[in-house]
Design a protein around this motif. Structure first.
Motif, short mmCIF file in Angstrom:
data_model
loop_
_atom_site.label_atom_id
_atom_site.label_comp_id
_atom_site.label_asym_id
_atom_site.label_seq_id
_atom_site.Cartn_x
_atom_site.Cartn_y
_atom_site.Cartn_z
N LEU A 1 16.24 31.20 -12.22
CA LEU A 1 17.07 32.18 -12.91
C LEU A 1 16.61 32.39 -14.34
O LEU A 1 16.62 33.52 -14.85
CB LEU A 1 18.55 31.75 -12.89
N LEU B 1 14.45 37.04 -6.51
CA LEU B 1 14.86 35.65 -6.67
C LEU B 1 13.81 34.71 -6.07
O LEU B 1 13.42 33.71 -6.69
CB LEU B 1 16.22 35.43 -6.00
N LEU C 1 21.71 40.01 -7.67
CA LEU C 1 20.28 39.88 -7.86
C LEU C 1 19.62 40.19 -6.52
O LEU C 1 20.20 39.95 -5.47
CB LEU C 1 19.91 38.45 -8.28
N VAL D 1 22.95 31.84 -4.77
CA VAL D 1 23.02 33.14 -5.42
C VAL D 1 23.43 34.17 -4.37
O VAL D 1 22.79 34.26 -3.32
CB VAL D 1 21.68 33.52 -6.06
N LEU E 1 13.90 34.88 -14.58
CA LEU E 1 14.34 36.26 -14.41
C LEU E 1 14.94 36.84 -15.68
O LEU E 1 15.21 38.04 -15.76
CB LEU E 1 15.37 36.36 -13.28
#
Length: 155
Positions: free
Chosen positions: A57, A137, A132, A81, A60
């Motif tokens: 994460l 991911l 997301l 997620v 990102l």
């Protein structure tokens, strides 16, 4: 990603909840979580271990304040997620990353915090959910894994 090429560490500090959060999670009770079917409103991607998912994460460059639905399972040490329905398998298959789509069930937090098994790290807003992308991911997990293998500290 930050201008220096090193992502800000906004998720990594959530690996270990503070003492107050630990107490709230410990005594939350079963009514603070619920078992929900995946594949209808959303799918989920589970990443093990939790630290690996948090590093992904951070690559990102999203923060908990962005309100993407992100759950910690402190018991199993997994990051979960929520992603758009029908997309959990999008992207490259990676060891330690599981797709939870139609036919799977997930324990999700009920209320603001949840429990030790399902705690919100970033809860969705009431006014519409943002997700997301599963492929992004998975790519972020791969990036975090490569950085770790190269000895580069992400956080």
């Amino acid at each position: 990603m930050a201008e220096s090429g090193i992502p800000p560490c906004t998720w990594a500090p959530l690996l270990e909840p503070d003492a107050d959060t630990v107490d709230r999670l410990r005594y939350a009770g079963r009514s603070s979580e619920e078992l929900v079917a995946c594949g209808e409103e959303w799918d989920a991607v589970a990443i093990a271990p939790l630290s690996r998912g948090l590093a992904a994460l951070d690559t990102l460059d999203v923060t908990p304040e962005d309100r993407f639905p992100v759950i910690a399972d402190y018991h199993r040490q997994e990051l979960i997620v929520l992603v758009p329905a029908g997309t959990a398998t999008d992207g490259e298959e990676i060891q330690g990353v599981r797709a939870l789509g139609r036919g799977a069930f997930l324990m999700v937090p009920r209320g603001e915090l949840g429990t030790h098994n399902a705690a919100w790290l970033s809860a969705p807003t009431r006014f519409g959910k943002r997700y997301l992308g599963a492929a992004a991911l998975r790519a972020a997990v791969k990036t975090a894994d490569e950085a770790r293998a190269d000895g580069r500290a992400l956080c």
